[in-house]
Design a protein around this motif. Structure first.
Motif, PDB file in Angstrom:
ATOM      1  N   ILE A 184       0.925  -1.138   0.152  1.00  0.00           N
ATOM      2  CA  ILE A 184      -0.137   0.034  -0.116  1.00  0.00           C
ATOM      3  C   ILE A 184       0.884   1.182  -0.122  1.00  0.00           C
ATOM      4  CG2 ILE A 184      -1.920   1.158   1.162  1.00  0.00           C
ATOM      5  CD1 ILE A 184      -2.547  -1.747   0.226  1.00  0.00           C
ATOM      6  N   ILE A 185       0.728   2.129  -0.762  1.00  0.00           N
ATOM      7  CA  ILE A 185       1.631   3.271  -1.189  1.00  0.00           C
ATOM      8  C   ILE A 185       0.471   4.428  -0.486  1.00  0.00           C
ATOM      9  CG2 ILE A 185       2.710   5.053  -2.529  1.00  0.00           C
ATOM     10  CD1 ILE A 185       3.424   2.387  -4.248  1.00  0.00           C
ATOM     11  N   TYR A 186       0.952   5.071   0.453  1.00  0.00           N
ATOM     12  CA  TYR A 186       0.039   5.864   0.916  1.00  0.00           C
ATOM     13  C   TYR A 186       0.581   7.448   0.978  1.00  0.00           C
ATOM     14  CZ  TYR A 186       2.161   5.058   5.265  1.00  0.00           C
ATOM     15  OH  TYR A 186       3.004   4.886   6.406  1.00  0.00           O
ATOM     16  N   GLN A 187      -0.262   8.495   1.287  1.00  0.00           N
ATOM     17  CA  GLN A 187       0.145   9.740   1.225  1.00  0.00           C
ATOM     18  C   GLN A 187       0.382  10.279   2.666  1.00  0.00           C
ATOM     19  OE1 GLN A 187      -2.428  12.800  -0.667  1.00  0.00           O
ATOM     20  NE2 GLN A 187      -1.228  14.346   0.006  1.00  0.00           N
ATOM     21  N   LYS A 188       1.582  10.862   3.218  1.00  0.00           N
ATOM     22  CA  LYS A 188       1.914  11.037   4.528  1.00  0.00           C
ATOM     23  C   LYS A 188       1.555  12.472   4.758  1.00  0.00           C
ATOM     24  CE  LYS A 188       6.262  10.763   4.830  1.00  0.00           C
ATOM     25  NZ  LYS A 188       7.510  10.584   5.409  1.00  0.00           N
ATOM     26  N   ASN A 189       0.760  12.800   5.453  1.00  0.00           N
ATOM     27  CA  ASN A 189       0.245  14.424   5.945  1.00  0.00           C
ATOM     28  C   ASN A 189       0.545  15.399   5.058  1.00  0.00           C
ATOM     29  OD1 ASN A 189      -0.773  15.995   8.028  1.00  0.00           O
ATOM     30  ND2 ASN A 189       1.227  15.968   8.931  1.00  0.00           N
ATOM     31  N   LYS A 190       0.033  15.175   3.837  1.00  0.00           N
ATOM     32  CA  LYS A 190       0.045  15.772   2.732  1.00  0.00           C
ATOM     33  C   LYS A 190       1.298  16.228   2.246  1.00  0.00           C
ATOM     34  CE  LYS A 190      -4.442  17.934   3.747  1.00  0.00           C
ATOM     35  NZ  LYS A 190      -5.185  19.263   4.137  1.00  0.00           N
ATOM     36  N   VAL A 191       2.340  15.674   2.730  1.00  0.00           N
ATOM     37  CA  VAL A 191       3.787  15.536   2.198  1.00  0.00           C
ATOM     38  C   VAL A 191       4.545  14.603   2.107  1.00  0.00           C
ATOM     39  CG1 VAL A 191       6.035  16.961   2.774  1.00  0.00           C
ATOM     40  CG2 VAL A 191       3.982  18.092   3.658  1.00  0.00           C
ATOM     41  N   GLY A 192       4.620  14.277   1.015  1.00  0.00           N
ATOM     42  CA  GLY A 192       5.363  12.848   0.768  1.00  0.00           C
ATOM     43  C   GLY A 192       4.643  11.693   0.799  1.00  0.00           C
ATOM     44  N   THR A 193       5.161  10.583   0.602  1.00  0.00           N
ATOM     45  CA  THR A 193       4.535   9.275   0.517  1.00  0.00           C
ATOM     46  C   THR A 193       5.344   8.250   1.175  1.00  0.00           C
ATOM     47  OG1 THR A 193       5.655   8.513  -1.574  1.00  0.00           O
ATOM     48  CG2 THR A 193       3.692   9.753  -1.904  1.00  0.00           C
ATOM     49  N   ALA A 194       4.651   6.961   1.605  1.00  0.00           N
ATOM     50  CA  ALA A 194       5.191   6.105   2.353  1.00  0.00           C
ATOM     51  C   ALA A 194       4.502   4.697   1.922  1.00  0.00           C
ATOM     52  CB  ALA A 194       4.897   6.204   3.781  1.00  0.00           C
ATOM     53  N   SER A 195       5.247   3.671   2.290  1.00  0.00           N
ATOM     54  CA  SER A 195       4.392   2.377   1.963  1.00  0.00           C
ATOM     55  C   SER A 195       4.592   1.334   3.066  1.00  0.00           C
ATOM     56  CB  SER A 195       4.960   1.846   0.663  1.00  0.00           C
ATOM     57  OG  SER A 195       6.362   1.483   1.052  1.00  0.00           O
ATOM     58  N   THR A 196       3.652   0.422   3.013  1.00  0.00           N
ATOM     59  CA  THR A 196       3.507  -0.636   3.995  1.00  0.00           C
ATOM     60  C   THR A 196       3.159  -1.857   3.281  1.00  0.00           C
ATOM     61  OG1 THR A 196       2.858  -1.201   6.200  1.00  0.00           O
ATOM     62  CG2 THR A 196       1.219  -0.136   4.752  1.00  0.00           C
ATOM     63  N   VAL A 197       3.549  -2.988   3.816  1.00  0.00           N
ATOM     64  CA  VAL A 197       2.916  -4.346   3.295  1.00  0.00           C
ATOM     65  C   VAL A 197       1.929  -4.764   4.248  1.00  0.00           C
ATOM     66  CG1 VAL A 197       3.764  -6.591   2.944  1.00  0.00           C
ATOM     67  CG2 VAL A 197       5.350  -4.735   2.309  1.00  0.00           C
ATOM     68  N   ILE A 198       0.819  -5.212   3.646  1.00  0.00           N
ATOM     69  CA  ILE A 198      -0.238  -5.879   4.469  1.00  0.00           C
ATOM     70  C   ILE A 198      -0.513  -7.410   3.909  1.00  0.00           C
ATOM     71  CG2 ILE A 198      -2.658  -5.825   5.010  1.00  0.00           C
ATOM     72  CD1 ILE A 198      -2.260  -2.751   4.598  1.00  0.00           C
ATOM     73  N   PRO A 199      -0.064  -8.434   4.782  1.00  0.00           N
ATOM     74  CA  PRO A 199      -0.547  -9.806   4.140  1.00  0.00           C
ATOM     75  C   PRO A 199      -1.842 -10.373   4.006  1.00  0.00           C
ATOM     76  CG  PRO A 199       0.664  -9.663   6.587  1.00  0.00           C
ATOM     77  CD  PRO A 199       0.225  -8.348   6.215  1.00  0.00           C
ATOM     78  N   LYS A 200      -2.285 -10.765   2.770  1.00  0.00           N
ATOM     79  CA  LYS A 200      -3.477 -11.478   2.391  1.00  0.00           C
ATOM     80  C   LYS A 200      -4.077 -12.264   3.432  1.00  0.00           C
ATOM     81  CE  LYS A 200      -3.107 -11.195  -2.571  1.00  0.00           C
ATOM     82  NZ  LYS A 200      -3.125 -11.878  -3.901  1.00  0.00           N
ATOM     83  N   LYS A 201      -3.296 -12.937   4.099  1.00  0.00           N
ATOM     84  CA  LYS A 201      -4.019 -13.947   5.080  1.00  0.00           C
ATOM     85  C   LYS A 201      -4.669 -13.314   6.276  1.00  0.00           C
ATOM     86  CE  LYS A 201       0.326 -14.279   8.189  1.00  0.00           C
ATOM     87  NZ  LYS A 201       1.102 -14.929   8.804  1.00  0.00           N
ATOM     88  N   TRP A 202      -4.432 -11.714   6.137  1.00  0.00           N
ATOM     89  CA  TRP A 202      -5.269 -11.114   7.318  1.00  0.00           C
ATOM     90  C   TRP A 202      -6.916 -10.969   6.775  1.00  0.00           C
ATOM     91  CZ3 TRP A 202      -2.019  -6.131   8.915  1.00  0.00           C
ATOM     92  CH2 TRP A 202      -0.884  -6.486   9.885  1.00  0.00           C
ATOM     93  N   VAL A 203      -7.171 -11.348   5.816  1.00  0.00           N
ATOM     94  CA  VAL A 203      -8.551 -11.086   5.387  1.00  0.00           C
ATOM     95  C   VAL A 203      -9.389 -12.080   5.915  1.00  0.00           C
ATOM     96  CG1 VAL A 203     -10.074 -11.531   3.367  1.00  0.00           C
ATOM     97  CG2 VAL A 203      -7.944 -10.344   3.049  1.00  0.00           C
ATOM     98  N   HIS A 204      -8.777 -13.500   6.455  1.00  0.00           N
ATOM     99  CA  HIS A 204      -9.471 -14.527   7.050  1.00  0.00           C
ATOM    100  C   HIS A 204      -9.229 -14.362   8.549  1.00  0.00           C
ATOM    101  CE1 HIS A 204      -9.437 -16.037   2.810  1.00  0.00           C
ATOM    102  NE2 HIS A 204      -7.988 -15.881   2.758  1.00  0.00           N
ATOM    103  N   GLY A 205     -10.283 -14.821   8.992  1.00  0.00           N
ATOM    104  CA  GLY A 205     -10.159 -14.867  10.565  1.00  0.00           C
ATOM    105  C   GLY A 205     -11.078 -15.997  11.122  1.00  0.00           C
ATOM    106  N   ASN A 206     -10.860 -16.139  12.363  1.00  0.00           N
ATOM    107  CA  ASN A 206     -11.553 -17.230  13.111  1.00  0.00           C
ATOM    108  C   ASN A 206     -11.824 -16.607  14.446  1.00  0.00           C
ATOM    109  OD1 ASN A 206      -9.247 -17.384  14.524  1.00  0.00           O
ATOM    110  ND2 ASN A 206      -8.343 -19.075  13.202  1.00  0.00           N
ATOM    111  N   ASN A 207     -12.221 -17.546  15.339  1.00  0.00           N
ATOM    112  CA  ASN A 207     -12.754 -17.410  16.694  1.00  0.00           C
ATOM    113  C   ASN A 207     -11.548 -16.643  17.422  1.00  0.00           C
ATOM    114  OD1 ASN A 207     -15.245 -17.830  16.193  1.00  0.00           O
ATOM    115  ND2 ASN A 207     -15.249 -20.057  16.859  1.00  0.00           N
ATOM    116  N   GLU A 208     -10.180 -17.430  17.065  1.00  0.00           N
ATOM    117  CA  GLU A 208      -9.144 -17.060  18.179  1.00  0.00           C
ATOM    118  C   GLU A 208      -8.489 -15.876  17.614  1.00  0.00           C
ATOM    119  OE1 GLU A 208      -9.100 -20.596  16.521  1.00  0.00           O
ATOM    120  OE2 GLU A 208     -10.099 -20.958  18.271  1.00  0.00           O
TER     121      GLU A 208
END
Length: 145
Positions: A56-80
Protein backbone atom coordinates in the motif's frame (compact mmCIF):
# COMPACT_ATOMS: atom_id res chain seq x y z
CA UNK A 1 -57.83 40.03 21.60
CA UNK A 2 -54.25 41.28 21.45
CA UNK A 3 -53.86 40.88 25.23
CA UNK A 4 -55.02 37.26 25.14
CA UNK A 5 -52.63 36.50 22.27
CA UNK A 6 -49.68 38.08 24.16
CA UNK A 7 -50.53 36.14 27.35
CA UNK A 8 -50.68 32.85 25.42
CA UNK A 9 -47.37 33.62 23.67
CA UNK A 10 -45.65 34.38 27.01
CA UNK A 11 -47.11 31.22 28.60
CA UNK A 12 -45.88 29.14 25.65
CA UNK A 13 -42.39 30.69 25.86
CA UNK A 14 -42.22 30.06 29.61
CA UNK A 15 -43.38 26.44 29.20
CA UNK A 16 -40.83 25.72 26.46
CA UNK A 17 -38.00 27.23 28.51
CA UNK A 18 -38.90 25.02 31.50
CA UNK A 19 -38.78 21.86 29.35
CA UNK A 20 -35.51 22.94 27.73
CA UNK A 21 -33.88 23.57 31.12
CA UNK A 22 -34.71 20.03 32.22
CA UNK A 23 -32.98 18.61 29.11
CA UNK A 24 -29.65 20.36 29.85
CA UNK A 25 -28.99 18.37 33.02
CA UNK A 26 -29.44 15.02 31.23
CA UNK A 27 -26.61 15.68 28.74
CA UNK A 28 -23.77 15.06 31.19
CA UNK A 29 -21.02 12.83 29.82
CA UNK A 30 -20.42 9.49 31.45
CA UNK A 31 -16.78 8.37 31.20
CA UNK A 32 -17.72 4.71 31.65
CA UNK A 33 -19.27 4.77 28.16
CA UNK A 34 -16.15 6.08 26.41
CA UNK A 35 -14.35 3.78 24.00
CA UNK A 36 -10.70 2.74 23.84
CA UNK A 37 -10.69 2.72 20.03
CA UNK A 38 -8.85 5.27 17.93
CA UNK A 39 -8.28 5.48 14.20
CA UNK A 40 -6.28 7.30 11.55
CA UNK A 41 -7.36 7.80 7.93
CA UNK A 42 -4.74 8.24 5.21
CA UNK A 43 -5.27 8.63 1.44
CA UNK A 44 -4.23 5.62 -0.65
CA UNK A 45 -2.34 6.40 -3.85
CA UNK A 46 -1.56 2.90 -5.17
CA UNK A 47 -2.14 -0.76 -4.24
CA UNK A 48 0.33 -3.29 -5.58
CA UNK A 49 -0.85 -6.88 -5.31
CA UNK A 50 1.64 -9.67 -4.75
CA UNK A 51 1.31 -13.41 -4.20
CA UNK A 52 1.32 -13.20 -0.38
CA UNK A 53 0.27 -9.61 0.30
CA UNK A 54 -0.48 -6.07 -0.76
CA UNK A 55 1.93 -3.14 -0.92
CA UNK A 56 0.00 0.00 0.00
CA UNK A 57 1.46 3.35 -1.05
CA UNK A 58 -0.17 6.13 0.94
CA UNK A 59 0.14 9.88 1.37
CA UNK A 60 1.85 11.20 4.50
CA UNK A 61 0.26 14.28 6.04
CA UNK A 62 0.03 15.98 2.62
CA UNK A 63 3.84 15.90 2.27
CA UNK A 64 5.47 12.89 0.66
CA UNK A 65 4.53 9.25 0.44
CA UNK A 66 5.23 6.05 2.35
CA UNK A 67 4.46 2.37 1.87
CA UNK A 68 3.60 -0.65 3.96
CA UNK A 69 2.99 -4.34 3.32
CA UNK A 70 -0.26 -5.97 4.42
CA UNK A 71 -0.45 -9.80 4.30
CA UNK A 72 -3.34 -11.38 2.41
CA UNK A 73 -3.87 -13.88 5.23
CA UNK A 74 -5.27 -11.06 7.39
CA UNK A 75 -8.51 -11.20 5.36
CA UNK A 76 -9.36 -14.57 6.90
CA UNK A 77 -10.26 -14.75 10.56
CA UNK A 78 -11.47 -17.26 13.10
CA UNK A 79 -12.68 -17.31 16.70
CA UNK A 80 -9.17 -17.11 18.18
CA UNK A 81 -7.92 -14.31 15.93
CA UNK A 82 -10.45 -12.09 14.18
CA UNK A 83 -9.62 -10.76 10.73
CA UNK A 84 -7.30 -7.80 10.58
CA UNK A 85 -7.97 -6.65 7.01
CA UNK A 86 -11.31 -5.51 5.67
CA UNK A 87 -12.17 -4.11 2.24
CA UNK A 88 -14.88 -1.55 1.53
CA UNK A 89 -15.81 -0.49 -1.97
CA UNK A 90 -15.70 3.13 -3.12
CA UNK A 91 -16.57 4.38 -6.58
CA UNK A 92 -13.80 6.81 -7.49
CA UNK A 93 -10.03 6.48 -7.22
CA UNK A 94 -9.84 9.86 -5.51
CA UNK A 95 -12.04 8.51 -2.67
CA UNK A 96 -9.61 5.70 -1.75
CA UNK A 97 -8.24 5.75 1.81
CA UNK A 98 -6.89 3.43 4.48
CA UNK A 99 -8.12 3.38 8.07
CA UNK A 100 -5.83 2.04 10.78
CA UNK A 101 -7.83 1.13 13.91
CA UNK A 102 -6.13 0.82 17.30
CA UNK A 103 -7.49 -0.34 20.63
CA UNK A 104 -5.68 0.97 23.73
CA UNK A 105 -2.84 2.07 21.43
CA UNK A 106 -2.35 -1.46 20.01
CA UNK A 107 -3.05 -2.38 16.40
CA UNK A 108 -6.47 -3.94 15.83
CA UNK A 109 -7.50 -3.72 12.15
CA UNK A 110 -6.84 -2.12 8.75
CA UNK A 111 -9.76 -1.10 6.57
CA UNK A 112 -9.04 -0.41 2.88
CA UNK A 113 -11.68 1.76 1.24
CA UNK A 114 -10.80 1.31 -2.42
CA UNK A 115 -12.34 0.66 -5.85
CA UNK A 116 -12.76 -3.12 -6.04
CA UNK A 117 -12.40 -3.33 -9.83
CA UNK A 118 -8.83 -4.49 -10.47
CA UNK A 119 -8.91 -2.73 -13.86
CA UNK A 120 -8.89 0.59 -12.00
CA UNK A 121 -5.65 2.58 -12.24
CA UNK A 122 -5.11 2.44 -8.46
CA UNK A 123 -4.32 -1.28 -8.71
CA UNK A 124 -0.96 -2.62 -9.80
CA UNK A 125 1.18 -5.76 -9.54
CA UNK A 126 4.36 -6.72 -7.74
CA UNK A 127 6.52 -9.49 -9.18
CA UNK A 128 4.74 -12.72 -8.19
CA UNK A 129 7.98 -14.71 -8.40
CA UNK A 130 9.67 -12.72 -5.62
CA UNK A 131 8.66 -12.94 -1.97
CA UNK A 132 7.41 -9.75 -0.36
CA UNK A 133 9.19 -8.75 2.80
CA UNK A 134 6.78 -8.41 5.74
CA UNK A 135 4.04 -10.86 4.76
CA UNK A 136 4.64 -12.95 7.88
CA UNK A 137 3.94 -10.18 10.40
CA UNK A 138 1.11 -10.35 12.93
CA UNK A 139 0.59 -6.61 13.52
CA UNK A 140 1.02 -3.51 11.42
CA UNK A 141 4.14 -1.59 12.30
CA UNK A 142 3.83 2.00 13.42
CA UNK A 143 3.16 3.96 10.24
CA UNK A 144 4.67 7.35 9.58
CA UNK A 145 1.95 9.90 8.99
Amino acid sequence: MKKIFMILALALTFTLSVFAAGDITSSEKDESKWTNLSYVNVPVLKILEGREGYVIIYQKNKVGTASTVIPKKWVHGNNESPRKLKFRAVRKTSDAYMTVVKEDGNFKRVILNIPMNKQNRIWGLVNYHKDLEGTDKETLEELTF
